[in-house]
Write a protein that holds these residues in place. Structure first.
Motif, short mmCIF file in Angstrom:
data_model
loop_
_atom_site.label_atom_id
_atom_site.label_comp_id
_atom_site.label_asym_id
_atom_site.label_seq_id
_atom_site.Cartn_x
_atom_site.Cartn_y
_atom_site.Cartn_z
N LYS A 16 5.66 1.91 -3.33
CA LYS A 16 4.83 0.70 -3.49
C LYS A 16 5.08 0.05 -4.85
CE LYS A 16 0.67 1.36 -4.83
NZ LYS A 16 -0.75 1.81 -4.86
N HIS A 40 3.00 -1.76 4.31
CA HIS A 40 2.83 -0.33 4.06
C HIS A 40 4.13 0.32 3.63
CE1 HIS A 40 -1.09 -0.78 5.79
NE2 HIS A 40 -0.62 -1.05 6.99
N SER A 84 0.32 3.80 2.07
CA SER A 84 0.37 4.34 3.44
C SER A 84 -0.57 3.55 4.34
CB SER A 84 -0.03 5.83 3.46
OG SER A 84 -1.40 5.99 3.17
N ARG A 85 -0.28 3.59 5.60
CA ARG A 85 -1.17 3.00 6.60
C ARG A 85 -2.45 3.82 6.68
NH1 ARG A 85 -1.78 4.42 12.18
NH2 ARG A 85 -2.41 2.69 13.53
N THR A 104 0.85 -1.18 0.00
CA THR A 104 0.00 0.00 0.00
C THR A 104 0.89 1.24 0.00
OG1 THR A 104 -0.16 0.56 2.37
CG2 THR A 104 -1.49 -1.29 1.59
N HIS A 138 -5.13 0.86 1.70
CA HIS A 138 -5.38 0.04 2.89
C HIS A 138 -6.88 -0.19 3.07
CE1 HIS A 138 -4.05 -0.71 7.35
NE2 HIS A 138 -4.44 -1.81 6.75
#
Length: 354
Positions: free
Chosen positions: A222, A215, A191-192, A189, A197
């Protein structure tokens, strides 16, 4: 120009709008001013509090377009396509300013805290912005009410892709492997608690899957991980995948949309492959700080719409892997509120589970 029919993700208009003639421009500006005044009132509690009646923009002024990511990234490319066309329409220079870092929070903070005079605008893409302010760990100094939407000029379809050497040649094979070994197939992904996500969690819930989610700090990181084979697959917007897909480094397995992507016409949708999931897409939305005068918002909205409908801009947006699609400020505000309401509990669940 692409001819694939699109279902516009806006409460006010179910189909993509056609080309607007220049003769309708004055009416559009007047209507936009009235709508912007209402939006400003909702955001600040007073309608047009900063509007002193001066013409906007003043000759010789410079408008800054804040991009919360690095030069050369997807948002940056799109801003540099749109800014010259908007600037020409407004008769001013629009300068693209990159403020990267903190999973886009640094740039978004800068936009939210800028003087609300119409001379600063920036990306507030939906739904990716939700993961920036609904995740307490990111310590964002803004929320939805910190901004006044100007409009949205393009859509980004969501796709699933694998490395060119992946053993998975179809989504069915990939998901069969996930079901055979829950929690081991890795997926990247950007980002968290971001849109990747959230979309992955939605797939897990809807299809009974369990991924090993990894992440990264950006979409570029990514994609790099996918190309290098560091993760088994990735999910994200077409504009992030299209370069590596064209070069043969990534194979796109499915499109999470209601219709096939014009960029990958031979790739069927997830629903067509037998997996029933609601369509997923990103809106490239532009906003100004809350409290910006209604007249300034209206002028920017009209210029953004004119740029979106310019044939040269349309071609450039398509070349960048996006689908030009105009959505006015009022519809963006409604979309933002509605999608935040559905996304907020998912993000809360993701955070609680980590």
């Amino acid at each position: 120009m692409f001819t694939t029919p699109r279902i516009e993700n806006t409460p006010a208009s179910p189909k993509r709008r056609g080309w607007a003639s220049r003769s309708t421009r004055l009416t559009a500006v007047v209507a936009a001013a009235a709508i912007a005044s209402l939006l400003s009132a909702c955001a600040t509690g007073t309608a047009g509090a900063a509007d002193d009646g001066a013409e906007f923009p003043e000759a010789g002024s410079t408008i800054e377009w804040i991009v919360p990511s690095a030069a050369g990234a997807g948002n940056d490319i799109l801003a540099r396509i749109m800014a010259p066309a908007m600037g020409e329409d407004l008769g001013v220079n629009i300068k693209v300013v990159n403020k990267e870092g903190g999973n886009q929070v640094i740039g978004l903070n800068a936009l939210a805290s800028a003087k609300p005079d119409g001379l600063t605008l920036g990306f507030t893409n939906i739904p990716s912005i939700f993961g920036r302010y609904l995740d307490p760990s990111k310590q964002a100094g803004f929320d939805r009410e910190s901004f006044a939407p100007v409009g949205s000029f393009a859509l980004n379809d969501i796709v699933i892709g694998v490395n060119k050497d992946s053993p998975y040649t179809s989504t069915q094979e990939l998901f069969d492997a996930v079901k055979a070994s829950p929690g081991t197939i890795t997926v990247g992904t950007d980002s968290r608690a971001g849109d990747d996500h959230v979309n992955l969690r939605t797939l897990e819930k809807e299809l009974g899957l369990e991924f090993n989610i990894v992440h990264y700090n950006s979409g570029a990181d990514k994609i790099a991980a996918l190309v290098s084979g560091e993760v088994d697959f990735a999910l994200g917007g077409v504009s992030s995948f299209i370069g590596q897909a064209k070069s043969g480094e990534i194979n796109v397995l499915s499109v999470l949309s209601d219709v096939p992507s014009p960029f990958f016409p031979d790739v069927t949708t997830l629903n067509e492959q037998g997996f029933e999931v609601a369509p997923m897409s990103n809106n490239f939305a532009v906003s100004v700080p809350a409290g910006t005068p209604a007249a300034a918002v209206a002028a920017l909205e009209a210029a953004l719409q004119a740029a979106t409908e310019d044939p040269d801009v349309v071609a450039a947006l398509e070349n960048a892997g996006t689908v030009p699609n105009w959505m006015p400020a009022a519809d963006v505000a409604t979309l933002w509120e509605e999608r935040e309401a559905t996304t907020k509990p998912i993000i809360a669940e993701l955070i609680a589970g980590e």
